[in-house]
Design an enzyme around this catalytic site. Structure first.
Site, mmCIF file in Angstrom:
data_model
loop_
_atom_site.group_PDB
_atom_site.id
_atom_site.type_symbol
_atom_site.label_atom_id
_atom_site.label_comp_id
_atom_site.label_asym_id
_atom_site.label_seq_id
_atom_site.Cartn_x
_atom_site.Cartn_y
_atom_site.Cartn_z
ATOM 1 N N HIS A 99 -1.891 6.116 8.422
ATOM 2 C CA HIS A 99 -0.970 5.037 8.885
ATOM 3 C C HIS A 99 0.309 5.215 8.656
ATOM 4 C CE1 HIS A 99 -0.183 0.468 9.503
ATOM 5 N NE2 HIS A 99 0.810 0.933 8.605
ATOM 6 N N GLU A 100 0.759 5.494 7.406
ATOM 7 C CA GLU A 100 2.263 6.030 7.194
ATOM 8 C C GLU A 100 2.726 7.137 8.169
ATOM 9 O OE1 GLU A 100 3.525 3.424 5.711
ATOM 10 O OE2 GLU A 100 1.460 2.839 5.051
ATOM 11 N N GLY B 190 0.768 -1.077 0.023
ATOM 12 C CA GLY B 190 -0.009 0.050 -0.040
ATOM 13 C C GLY B 190 1.016 1.277 -0.083
ATOM 14 N N ASN C 116 9.199 5.529 4.820
ATOM 15 C CA ASN C 116 10.307 6.052 4.986
ATOM 16 C C ASN C 116 10.393 7.398 5.604
ATOM 17 O OD1 ASN C 116 10.850 3.965 2.825
ATOM 18 N ND2 ASN C 116 9.879 5.280 1.548
ATOM 19 N N GLU D 30 3.582 -2.396 13.375
ATOM 20 C CA GLU D 30 2.266 -2.670 12.425
ATOM 21 C C GLU D 30 1.047 -2.834 13.207
ATOM 22 O OE1 GLU D 30 2.788 -1.467 9.837
ATOM 23 O OE2 GLU D 30 4.516 -1.748 9.309
#
Ligand code: 0A1
Ligand code: ZN
Length: 881
Positions: free
Chosen positions: A303-304, A267, A271, A326
């Site tokens: 989420h990221e 998805g 980074n 996660e």
């Protein structure tokens, strides 16, 4: 290019720390699509006091080594060894500088790990072990260091050069080439490194953090997509605000970049300050993206972004701890979506997803605890178990400690571990210590695989007005663990009167009732709970809010389910009651089919659905969830030997029978919600569209409904309505479907994300002959085997989302998928391994299908040079029960 490295089993218990600390890593990239040169300077300090000369081991795969030097002195042959997966420097002093130069070939990289091309630009993907495909380095998450990255490239082809941290310098080299230097002040593991080089454009915004830091926000895309970035940017700003408000967490750099690519295995990727996204989770405008797409974008952006603290600032000691970042980050993104949208709807959808995809995983040959004990290919462990079950386990911690206690635990976790690479045990210890509780026993959830079953018995004594609840738990043995322990199960519980009133709950010794919902803690194999002053024989409301990832075994009377569906205060229970009613009716009809008895609908389900459809006070989005019949995959799991066709036919029968009985009501609700007007995607409009389109999915089983779908298709001004109408036509087998699909194709053939939806519809059309169409579509100009979105939309959707197609009795579905797995494995092992999991549950089918699947599994396993990724899935599927 396929890897030449045969990987072995890696075990959690074998963890040893890396003996060196790395003070800094300086990288210099000379960027070119065909050959990129990477120079690395690594500053080593020995961690122990061993003194003298020690070996240095660096990971590296598929690298062409040009030179290696120690403290500036080129090493001669004999002073180092290179093999397929590492570089060994035989003797190095306690402090030293290692310099290497390697060449890599991005244009040959179809695995999409390391440095690879997408369209006209180049980008990297390093999690979990992709950095070793860029340069020699200890590619493990517990080696954290500061990065200085210089990129040199031709300006015309690569005007934009991005990496992590802040851009600290740039210049022109005169010969059409330019350079840019980035420095990331935060120490990070190699899996968070990223680089992007190419001709990209961006939209920009600003965010001022709670302590006054001004952050520049950019979303980079290929030029043609610039008009589809607005929602992603808004979502990012919301996520930054929310993390400050709810978790007190602030962003820590002056820039945050997002880059969208069409070529991505997953998805998105977190980074440091340079998130890279599958364009599916960035690009949206009403004409091309559905309401679900909009919501998914907000969720994945969240989420990221949330990983910046849970994953980046505090990272994993080793890959066995993957759920540390996660599970926790999925929990955080679920909470974000719940706070932004409807909490109840979000939770119901997550539960549906967990039950239909994680429960089968937990009961199959790849069953593993959320913290696995061993792996061959770590990429196979980015699973529903590690992510979604992991999040549910964090949710249980939250339930046990409450919001304030949970936040106290998070504070202590960051206070103790900011800047460190830690374990799941460290997380639990912070939670426990901050709250003065013991979570040792709870920690078994991290170590034990499988879905626990909680069996419920009860009795009521009218004379003493006592109700006794007996709970017992059992986790079935799994291939990886023969015996299981009792777990700590928070079990939210309530009682209703037969008229649907709530009964206040009082335990023995309590002066009076305390609440209508009690959180019981089941931690023994069996426990009984007594409730006092219960005025009449009650209806139990079990596992409210799905307070634990377990299966409840209790035989409800149909009349009790009707009461729960109407009156329970808990939205999850109301939904669950409707699902259980529908499930019972579908499975009863499946039995009729099997016994040669004519299928027929009992009145209870019709009455229940009529009540739901007639309820004007209910949130339409929740109604839509309740009226959606349980999926075939979920129903399949309830059978010992899965009857693919019987389930499909019975479910179809129930659907048709419901709309025959309730056509007017469905039409009435549909018409009431189908008021056209200007499109907006506020929560109210989204909820109304979801109920409207749910009604359409039933109505299309009638001739009148087919014309409604056609009209909606002709007049829809947004992709949600268009796709719903198209799907309704395709799945009902309406004659109009073919023409509708063709005209959709001609309108959208230039838009890859919209074409993905078209491929999915084709691939999931029920029926044994769908495989031929899927095979033919592999030659469609919009399809490409090297693009994971295409592979997922056509082959993945067929293998994992089309039971009657994949399991066709001729074996043609199995054969087709097996051939694609083999073909794809040569290009992209990670993507191939995902598709290969479609065979995992092969032992659950009849013997004919078992034989057919086994043949294909063996064929894949015997293929020469099969990747470790696919080999691991095969050996688990074949080897163990
Ligand atoms: N950490 C990412 C998921 C991810 C994992 C592996 C990838 O490539 C092999 C890419 C992304 C996340 O949780 O969003
Ligand atoms: Zn993640």
């Amino acid at each position: 290019m396929k890897e030449a490295v045969a990987r072995k089993v890696v075990r959690r218990k074998d963890y040893t720390p890396y003996p060196w600390e790395i003070d800094q890593l300086c990288l210099r990239f000379d960027i070119d699509r065909r050959i990129t040169t990477v120079k690395a300077e690594i500053q080593f300090s020995r961690l122990d006091q061993a003194g003298g000369n020690n070996a240095i081991v660096l990971d590296g795969e598929g690298l062409e080594l040009v030179s290696v030097a120690l403290d500036g002195r080129p090493l001669a042959a004999g002073e180092f060894t290179v093999d397929a997966d590492r570089l060994l420097i035989h003797r190095a002093p306690a402090k030293c500088l290692v310099s290497t130069e390697v060449r890599i070939r991005p244009h040959e990289n179809t695995a999409l790990e390391g440095l690879y091309p997408s369209g006209k630009f180049l980008l990297t993907q390093c999690e979990a072990q992709g950095f070793r495909k860029i340069t020699y380095f200890p590619d493990r998450p517990d080696v954290m260091t500061r990065y200085e990255v210089t990129m040199v490239a031709e300006r015309a082809l690569y005007p934009v050069l991005l990496s992590n941290g802040n851009a600290v310098g740039n210049g022109d080299l005169g010969n059409g080439r330019h350079w840019v230097r980035w420095v990331d002040p935060h120490r990070k593991p190699s899996y968070l490194f990223a680089l992007v080089a190419g001709d990209l454009e961006f939209i920009e915004d600003q965010f001022t953090t709670c302590s006054g830091r001004n952050v520049v926000l950019r979303v980079y895309v290929e030029k043609q997509n610039l008009d589809k970035c607005g929602h992603a940017m808004k979502s990012l700003v919301k996520a930054m605000q929310w993390d400050q408000q709810r978790f007190g967490l602030e962003y820590d750099l002056d820039i945050f970049n997002i880059v969208a690519t069409d070529d991505f295995n997953m998805g998105a990727m977190e980074n440091k300050s340079l998130n890279i996204f599958n364009s599916k989770y960035v690009l949206a405008k009403p004409e091309t993206a559905t309401d679900d797409d909009y919501q998914a974008i907000e969720g994945v952006i969240g989420h990221e972004y949330f990983h910046n603290w849970t994953g980046n600032r505090v990272t994993c000691r080793d890959w066995f701890q993957l759920t540390l970042k996660e599970g926790l980050t999925v929990f955080r993104d679920q909470e974000f979506t719940s706070d932004m949208q409807s909490r109840a709807v979000k939770h119901i959808r997550d539960v549906r997803d967990l039950r239909s995809r994680q429960f089968p995983e937990d009961a199959g040959p790849m069953s593993h605890p959320i913290r696995p004990d061993e792996f061959v290919a770590i990429n196979n462990f980015y699973t529903m178990t590690v992510y979604q079950k992991g999040a549910t386990i964090i949710r249980m911690v939250h339930t046990l400690l409450g919001e304030a206690g949970f936040q106290k635990g998070m504070k202590l976790y960051f206070h103790r571990h900011d800047g460190q690479a830690v374990t799941c045990d460290d997380f639990l210890a912070a939670m426990a210590d901050a709250n003065g509780v013991d979570l040792k026993r709870f920690g078994r959830w991290y170590a034990q695989s499988g879905t626990p079953e909680v069996t419920v018995r009860s009795e009521y004594d009218a004379r003493t007005a006592r109700y006794t609840l007996h709970l017992s738990q059992r986790t079935p043995p799994s291939h990886d663990q023969a015996s299981k322990q009792a777990l700590v199960i928070p079990f939210a519980f309530g009682l209703l009167t037969p008229q649907g009133q709530q009964i206040p709950l009082q335990l023995p010794g309590e002066p009076g009732p305390e609440a209508f919902t009690r959180l019981l803690i089941l931690e023994q194999e069996q426990q009984s709970f007594v409730f006092e002053s219960v005025p009449c024989e009650p209806i139990p409301s079990l596992l409210r809010n799905f307070s634990a990832p377990v299966k409840v075994v209790y035989d409800y009377a149909v009349s009790d389910l009707a009461v729960l569906m109407q009156h329970d205060p808990d939205a999850f229970i109301r939904w669950e009651a409707a699902q259980l009613l529908a499930q019972a009716e579908i499975m009863r009809n499946r039995d009729c089919l099997a016994q040669g008895v004519e299928m027929h609908l009992l009145p209870q389900l019709t009455e229940a659905f009529a009540a739901l459809l007639g309820d004007r006070d209910r949130d339409p989005a929740l109604l839509a969830e309740a009226l959606m019949l349980p999926g075939e995959d979920y129903l399949a799991e309830t059978m010992k030997v899965i009857d693919v066709d019987g389930i499909h036919q019975a479910r179809q029968f129930v659907k048709r029978a419901l709309v025959m009985a309730l056509q007017e009501l469905f039409e009435h609700v549909y018409q009431g919600l189908n008021q056209g007007g200007v499109y907006d995607h506020g929560a109210t409009s989204v909820a109304r569209r979801s109920l409207k389109n749910l009604c359409l999915s039933y109505l299309v089983e009638t001739p009148a409904g087919v014309s409604l779908a056609e009209q909606q298709l002709a007049h829809g001004n947004n992709m949600t309505d268009t796709l719903a109408a198209l799907a309704a036509l395709v799945y009902s087998g309406a004659a109009a479907a073919e023409q509708a699909m063709a005209s959709f194709e001609s309108s959208w053939k230039q838009d890859p994300l919209v074409m993905d939806k078209w491929f999915v519809l084709h691939a999931t059309r029920p029926g044994a002959d769908t495989v031929d169409l899927v095979a033919a579509l592999m030659d469609h100009p919009a399809f490409s085997l090297t693009n994971p979105n295409k592979v997922r939309s056509l082959i993945g959707a067929f293998a994992l989302g089309n039971p009657t197609g994949f399991h066709a009795l001729s074996g043609s579905g199995y054969r087709f998928v097996a051939e694609r797995v083999i073909e794809l494995d040569r290009l992209n092992p990670q993507a191939a391994a995902r598709i290969a999991t479609a065979f995992n549950r092969w032992r659950r089918y009849d013997s004919l299908r078992q034989n057919l699947m086994q043949t294909e599994l063996e064929r894949i396993a015997a293929t020469e040079n099969i990747s470790p990724d696919v080999a691991e899935i095969m050996s688990n599927a074949l080897g163990k029960l």
